[in-house]
Scaffold this motif. Sequence first.
Motif, mmCIF file in Angstrom:
data_model
loop_
_atom_site.group_PDB
_atom_site.id
_atom_site.type_symbol
_atom_site.label_atom_id
_atom_site.label_comp_id
_atom_site.label_asym_id
_atom_site.label_seq_id
_atom_site.Cartn_x
_atom_site.Cartn_y
_atom_site.Cartn_z
ATOM 1 N N LEU A 13 -44.232 -45.106 -125.738
ATOM 2 C CA LEU A 13 -44.796 -44.802 -127.053
ATOM 3 C C LEU A 13 -45.852 -43.721 -126.890
ATOM 4 C CD1 LEU A 13 -45.425 -45.449 -130.127
ATOM 5 C CD2 LEU A 13 -47.220 -46.949 -129.246
ATOM 6 N N PHE A 61 -41.423 -39.070 -135.072
ATOM 7 C CA PHE A 61 -42.070 -39.060 -136.375
ATOM 8 C C PHE A 61 -43.072 -37.906 -136.361
ATOM 9 C CE2 PHE A 61 -40.844 -43.335 -135.279
ATOM 10 C CZ PHE A 61 -40.317 -43.876 -136.452
ATOM 11 N N LYS A 108 -36.912 -41.897 -130.892
ATOM 12 C CA LYS A 108 -37.240 -41.744 -132.307
ATOM 13 C C LYS A 108 -38.493 -40.890 -132.409
ATOM 14 C CE LYS A 108 -37.033 -46.086 -133.865
ATOM 15 N NZ LYS A 108 -37.123 -47.177 -134.855
ATOM 16 N N GLN A 133 -39.993 -38.251 -118.457
ATOM 17 C CA GLN A 133 -40.205 -39.529 -117.785
ATOM 18 C C GLN A 133 -39.048 -39.756 -116.828
ATOM 19 O OE1 GLN A 133 -39.299 -42.955 -120.117
ATOM 20 N NE2 GLN A 133 -40.993 -44.144 -119.293
ATOM 21 N N TRP A 140 -46.641 -52.797 -128.954
ATOM 22 C CA TRP A 140 -45.416 -52.238 -128.393
ATOM 23 C C TRP A 140 -45.711 -50.858 -127.824
ATOM 24 C CZ3 TRP A 140 -42.436 -47.913 -128.875
ATOM 25 C CH2 TRP A 140 -41.155 -47.980 -128.341
ATOM 26 N N ARG A 149 -39.790 -48.217 -121.553
ATOM 27 C CA ARG A 149 -40.064 -47.883 -122.955
ATOM 28 C C ARG A 149 -41.346 -47.062 -123.043
ATOM 29 N NH1 ARG A 149 -38.894 -53.243 -122.966
ATOM 30 N NH2 ARG A 149 -36.948 -53.869 -123.959
ATOM 31 N N GLU A 161 -43.388 -50.346 -137.460
ATOM 32 C CA GLU A 161 -42.339 -49.496 -138.052
ATOM 33 C C GLU A 161 -41.683 -48.629 -136.979
ATOM 34 O OE1 GLU A 161 -42.488 -45.163 -140.281
ATOM 35 O OE2 GLU A 161 -44.216 -46.473 -140.492
ATOM 36 N N PHE A 162 -42.521 -47.994 -136.143
ATOM 37 C CA PHE A 162 -41.998 -47.103 -135.098
ATOM 38 C C PHE A 162 -41.034 -47.828 -134.162
ATOM 39 C CE2 PHE A 162 -46.273 -44.600 -135.014
ATOM 40 C CZ PHE A 162 -45.912 -43.931 -136.165
ATOM 41 N N SER A 163 -41.397 -49.060 -133.811
ATOM 42 C CA SER A 163 -40.688 -49.715 -132.721
ATOM 43 C C SER A 163 -39.488 -50.515 -133.195
ATOM 44 C CB SER A 163 -41.643 -50.627 -131.953
ATOM 45 O OG SER A 163 -42.098 -51.661 -132.804
ATOM 46 N N ALA A 164 -39.279 -50.592 -134.519
ATOM 47 C CA ALA A 164 -38.107 -51.321 -135.025
ATOM 48 C C ALA A 164 -36.853 -50.693 -134.432
ATOM 49 C CB ALA A 164 -38.079 -51.246 -136.551
ATOM 50 N N GLU A 165 -35.988 -51.532 -133.877
ATOM 51 C CA GLU A 165 -34.793 -50.975 -133.196
ATOM 52 C C GLU A 165 -33.766 -50.515 -134.229
ATOM 53 O OE1 GLU A 165 -33.737 -51.653 -129.613
ATOM 54 O OE2 GLU A 165 -35.345 -52.973 -128.978
ATOM 55 N N VAL A 207 -40.622 -43.722 -128.502
ATOM 56 C CA VAL A 207 -41.141 -43.338 -129.808
ATOM 57 C C VAL A 207 -42.212 -42.280 -129.602
ATOM 58 C CG1 VAL A 207 -42.477 -44.091 -131.804
ATOM 59 C CG2 VAL A 207 -40.689 -45.579 -130.878
ATOM 60 N N ARG A 242 -48.726 -48.135 -137.833
ATOM 61 C CA ARG A 242 -47.288 -47.905 -138.044
ATOM 62 C C ARG A 242 -46.444 -48.306 -136.834
ATOM 63 N NH1 ARG A 242 -47.204 -41.790 -139.437
ATOM 64 N NH2 ARG A 242 -44.985 -42.113 -139.787
ATOM 65 N N LYS A 299 -33.718 -46.241 -122.578
ATOM 66 C CA LYS A 299 -34.759 -47.098 -123.097
ATOM 67 C C LYS A 299 -35.378 -46.477 -124.339
ATOM 68 C CE LYS A 299 -34.712 -50.511 -120.188
ATOM 69 N NZ LYS A 299 -35.797 -51.136 -119.471
ATOM 70 N N GLN A 300 -35.982 -47.358 -125.136
ATOM 71 C CA GLN A 300 -36.549 -46.956 -126.406
ATOM 72 C C GLN A 300 -37.784 -46.073 -126.208
ATOM 73 O OE1 GLN A 300 -37.336 -50.528 -128.553
ATOM 74 N NE2 GLN A 300 -37.576 -49.499 -130.509
#
Lengths: 350, 350
Positions: A334, B301, B299, B328, A16, A332, A346-350, B317, A343, B314-315
């Motif tokens: 990351l 961390f 999100k 972005q 992800w 999206r 875990e990070f990408s869980a909505e 992380v 992880r 959009k998501q």
Amino acid sequence: MNHLVIMAGGLGSRFWPMSTPDNPKQFIDVLGVGRSLMQLTYDRFKGICDPENVWIVTSADYVAKVHEQLPEVPVGNILSEPCRRNTAPCIAYVSYRIKAKDPKGNIVVTPSDHVVVNIQEFQRVINGAMQFAGETDAIVTLGMKPTRPETGYGYIQADLAAQSMRNKEIYQVESFREKPDLATAEEYVKHNYYYWNAGIFIWNVSTIVNAFRMYQPALNRIFESMMDVYGTDQEQAAINEHYGECENISVDYAILEKAEEIFVFPADFGWSDLGTWGSLQTLSKKDANNNSLISDNIKTFETTNCIINVEGNKQVVVQGLDGYIVAQRDGRLLICKLSEEQRIKEFSAE
Amino acid sequence: MNHLVIMAGGLGSRFWPMSTPDNPKQFIDVLGVGRSLMQLTYDRFKGICDPENVWIVTSADYVAKVHEQLPEVPVGNILSEPCRRNTAPCIAYVSYRIKAKDPKGNIVVTPSDHVVVNIQEFQRVINGAMQFAGETDAIVTLGMKPTRPETGYGYIQADLAAQSMRNKEIYQVESFREKPDLATAEEYVKHNYYYWNAGIFIWNVSTIVNAFRMYQPALNRIFESMMDVYGTDQEQAAINEHYGECENISVDYAILEKAEEIFVFPADFGWSDLGTWGSLQTLSKKDANNNSLISDNIKTFETTNCIINVEGNKQVVVQGLDGYIVAQRDGRLLICKLSEEQRIKEFSAE
């Protein structure tokens, strides 16, 4: 005839947001070479198996995508799983399906999202294993020579004393070992008879159907009961009705660990399951600062040891990162340390 | 009548990729409040100036965008610059244009991409300055009380002994000071008579036109020669023909530093020119880890002191960053240390 089975139902959640349930890893040009991992998988069997004997087992959601990416494969060869049931039901389904068409065929089963570097050696090994499986009732696995004490793979222990006379590169399997802890993995790599299980299996139709009959009578009952509908208009309806009854079990547990005539063909053709971003970095081209940059339009400044994987060809600038994953797809994004990639789920869980 | 001039031709290149030449800063909802900076600028003059007396000067490329974002403003009030010529030609054009409609009008000129926190105080100050400029031939600037030795702004030195009798909050300007070095800026903030130049000017039509006539005879000649086409079908063609002849010069150099009757209205209404990502962070809401997160779907961390500004919902992380900008827009991506934001122009050069 030789049949190729490509298992293409995975979700690829460890990658992800490059890989999402809408567009998982096997359908993506992960390496930036212009072909998806599934297409590369198909490509490396060219010459071994004709397109009409290529079978893709996938989730109902992905049938259209498979057809789009592999237009050479007849639509009827794309088998649609109405629900997820791990590899044993998937392999059972396609094995009985092939039996209906070609009861004397040979089959090679492969995941759709792995990478092979040395195609020539790969083809030599597959051809050898296919011939061996065609002449015997052997189940043949491929064993990859381990290059590190990897804890993410299962291992195959070969019995080097039990060499086959038909093909001297093939040995009987002593045992299968589940994913080991680090100390055990370090022990394994010290010996020359432990191999990574690449999830590539070769057998003939009778062998695999007999194995299901013997070791998985419930699965055998389900798929044997549908023998007269395979290849007909009723196939999908029957599968939709009964597939959910299958036990959720891997072919490793269901068959391999139980069967008697199991062989391993140790091989070394530059294989990776691309199970981690780290493995992707290992396989990708790298710049002078050890960055893997998948896209032509990435500029880095003071950036080292990163994987930067972004879609399309839009401008990306990264400054001041060391050892990070930067992945962008469909908006999206990351950004995380490579050392924390376990992880990502875990990070990408909505 | 009161006229509002919003200068909206900037490129916003320091905020790449949030801001691009296709869609610069003033047209973006930078603060995540549902209105672009230009719309917020327009909003804070409500009650001071009617929509038919609002004028936007912008690049030809942005006319449609201005109209889309400010549909209340008559299309004829959106003045289109065929080429970039800094603030003096821009202000000259709109001043003569307003003169053609309302020769006794008062004008407030403002950038389109700044932020004001205390709107009530802002309106009190503007109203006071408008009244003052309407009754006199004064050029009034707004002076922001400095809160730090900022080297990115010009400063206005007030003559605190020369207080106006009409409005005791307004003083004569002693001098304008260009962007200082740090030592000089530190000296300035120790005194109570140095103010940041906010680029907001108030004057009446006669005053500004006379100032151009006196101090910029070339500009005066260009725009006075077109007096009979303003507001007609021929206006744009004439501007397109002659605008390029204008000297590329700021109103600060062209008028303010030369004129006699210059005043400053020291004010404190929570102003920022949003000239840096750091200033954006200062003004934005922050989470418990001092991150400014513009979007609801971010999100973090182990992430602190970051600005994360992504389009849409959009998501996203982000793991393991401290003191970074992550921006972005339209597929373009910037990741860089906040401390390196001066290099963004260099980074983003294609």
